[in-house]
Design a protein around this motif. Structure first.
Motif, PDB file in Angstrom:
ATOM      1  N   PRO A  78       0.790  -1.232   0.000  1.00  0.00           N
ATOM      2  CA  PRO A  78       0.000   0.000   0.000  1.00  0.00           C
ATOM      3  C   PRO A  78       0.821   1.281   0.000  1.00  0.00           C
ATOM      4  CG  PRO A  78      -0.079  -1.049   2.149  1.00  0.00           C
ATOM      5  CD  PRO A  78       0.604  -2.012   1.230  1.00  0.00           C
ATOM      6  N   LEU A  79       2.077   1.203   0.402  1.00  0.00           N
ATOM      7  CA  LEU A  79       2.920   2.402   0.464  1.00  0.00           C
ATOM      8  C   LEU A  79       3.413   2.835  -0.915  1.00  0.00           C
ATOM      9  CD1 LEU A  79       5.026   1.617   3.665  1.00  0.00           C
ATOM     10  CD2 LEU A  79       2.925   2.962   3.471  1.00  0.00           C
ATOM     11  N   THR A  80       3.504   1.896  -1.858  1.00  0.00           N
ATOM     12  CA  THR A  80       4.003   2.246  -3.196  1.00  0.00           C
ATOM     13  C   THR A  80       2.983   1.977  -4.298  1.00  0.00           C
ATOM     14  OG1 THR A  80       5.016   0.041  -3.437  1.00  0.00           O
ATOM     15  CG2 THR A  80       6.379   1.802  -2.514  1.00  0.00           C
ATOM     16  N   PHE A  81       1.795   1.522  -3.934  1.00  0.00           N
ATOM     17  CA  PHE A  81       0.758   1.220  -4.920  1.00  0.00           C
ATOM     18  C   PHE A  81       0.332   2.497  -5.650  1.00  0.00           C
ATOM     19  CE2 PHE A  81      -3.631   0.708  -6.286  1.00  0.00           C
ATOM     20  CZ  PHE A  81      -3.638  -0.563  -6.840  1.00  0.00           C
ATOM     21  N   ALA A  82       0.300   2.432  -6.985  1.00  0.00           N
ATOM     22  CA  ALA A  82      -0.064   3.608  -7.779  1.00  0.00           C
ATOM     23  C   ALA A  82      -0.862   3.183  -9.013  1.00  0.00           C
ATOM     24  CB  ALA A  82       1.178   4.372  -8.210  1.00  0.00           C
ATOM     25  N   PRO A  83      -2.084   3.692  -9.175  1.00  0.00           N
ATOM     26  CA  PRO A  83      -2.850   3.401 -10.388  1.00  0.00           C
ATOM     27  C   PRO A  83      -2.185   4.024 -11.610  1.00  0.00           C
ATOM     28  CG  PRO A  83      -4.269   4.245  -8.629  1.00  0.00           C
ATOM     29  CD  PRO A  83      -2.851   4.480  -8.200  1.00  0.00           C
ATOM     30  N   LEU A  84      -2.226   3.312 -12.731  1.00  0.00           N
ATOM     31  CA  LEU A  84      -1.752   3.833 -14.002  1.00  0.00           C
ATOM     32  C   LEU A  84      -2.955   4.281 -14.817  1.00  0.00           C
ATOM     33  CD1 LEU A  84       0.796   0.982 -14.840  1.00  0.00           C
ATOM     34  CD2 LEU A  84       1.249   3.137 -13.661  1.00  0.00           C
ATOM     35  N   ASP A  85      -2.711   4.975 -15.920  1.00  0.00           N
ATOM     36  CA  ASP A  85      -3.818   5.323 -16.803  1.00  0.00           C
ATOM     37  C   ASP A  85      -4.380   4.030 -17.389  1.00  0.00           C
ATOM     38  OD1 ASP A  85      -3.436   8.020 -16.368  1.00  0.00           O
ATOM     39  OD2 ASP A  85      -2.063   8.241 -18.069  1.00  0.00           O
ATOM     40  N   GLY A  86      -5.678   3.853 -17.273  1.00  0.00           N
ATOM     41  CA  GLY A  86      -6.266   2.624 -17.786  1.00  0.00           C
ATOM     42  C   GLY A  86      -6.503   1.595 -16.705  1.00  0.00           C
ATOM     43  N   TRP A  87      -6.521   0.332 -17.092  1.00  0.00           N
ATOM     44  CA  TRP A  87      -6.934  -0.750 -16.193  1.00  0.00           C
ATOM     45  C   TRP A  87      -5.751  -1.463 -15.542  1.00  0.00           C
ATOM     46  CZ3 TRP A  87     -11.203  -3.349 -19.681  1.00  0.00           C
ATOM     47  CH2 TRP A  87     -12.332  -2.509 -19.700  1.00  0.00           C
TER      48      TRP A  87
END
Length: 214
Positions: A117-126
């Motif tokens: 959870p400390l480095t989780f990052a959504p990217l553009d898209g799925w």
């Protein structure tokens, strides 16, 4: 007087037996409810009574009113006392007493427990990624789906220009969670349209046309 005393004790015994029976029924009902929330997950983030068990005993979700049972980690992620991860999310659900579907905020624990959870990052898209893994990350009925893509390389993974479900890393091209067979990134030619979107790939006389969202 003797009869009254015996009647009193008989009534008291009946009351105690009835209360015990009701408590046993309640415990049985509660136990069955808990069983319905069990699901298989990654063992390293959860506490087990049996080291060989793969069955997580954690609750699959918590209502918003139960947030005091969880510890906030970062952004939308929370952790229970057992170490299980939950994502605060909003879903459209049926609510008793409501004629229409309503947006409900709750904590969903049914996703890959390998998320950092400390480095989780959504990217553009799925897609999304953290320092270790790449995840398929898209809205589904009731929550966000977070499923680890085992073969993906987190350091080189990126979404193809102009797309939301196509991606690549140093080893593969991806269509959602599946690799596109027969196309090697460093040997593949990419064709773009006048908007810079990749519309076609060619590799070793093979051609793959990508769907373009309108």
């Amino acid at each position: 007087m003797y009869r009254l005393k015996n009647l009193f004790y008989f009534s008291l015994i009946c009351f105690v037996l009835t209360a015990c029976n009701e408590q046993a029924q309640y415990n049985q009902q509660t136990s069955s409810k808990v069983d319905t929330t069990q699901f298989t997950t990654n063992a390293k983030h959860c506490v087990y009574s049996d080291d060989t068990s793969q069955l997580c005993k954690c609750t699959a979700e918590y209502a918003l009113k139960d947030s005091f049972k969880l510890t906030h980690i970062k952004d939308q992620f929370y952790r229970s006392k057992t170490g299980h991860l939950y994502e605060k999310t909003i879903a459209t659900k049926e609510v008793q007493g409501q004629d229409t579907l309503v947006d409900v905020t709750y904590f969903n624990g049914y996703f890959s427990q390998e998320v950092d959870p400390l480095t989780f990052a959504p990217l553009d898209g799925w897609y999304s990624k953290d320092k270790n893994y790449v995840y398929y990350y898209r809205p589904v009925s009731g929550a966000m789906q977070i499923s680890k893509i085992d073969m993906a390389d987190s350091k080189t993974f990126k979404i193809l220009a102009g797309h939301y479900k196509y991606a690549m890393d140093k080893n593969f091209f991806y269509d959602e969670t599946q690799t596109i067979k027969g196309f090697i990134p460093n040997k593949t030619n990419l064709k773009t349209d006048n908007k810079g979107r990749i519309i076609e790939m060619t590799c070793n006389n093979k051609t793959y046309k990508l769907e373009i969202s309108k």
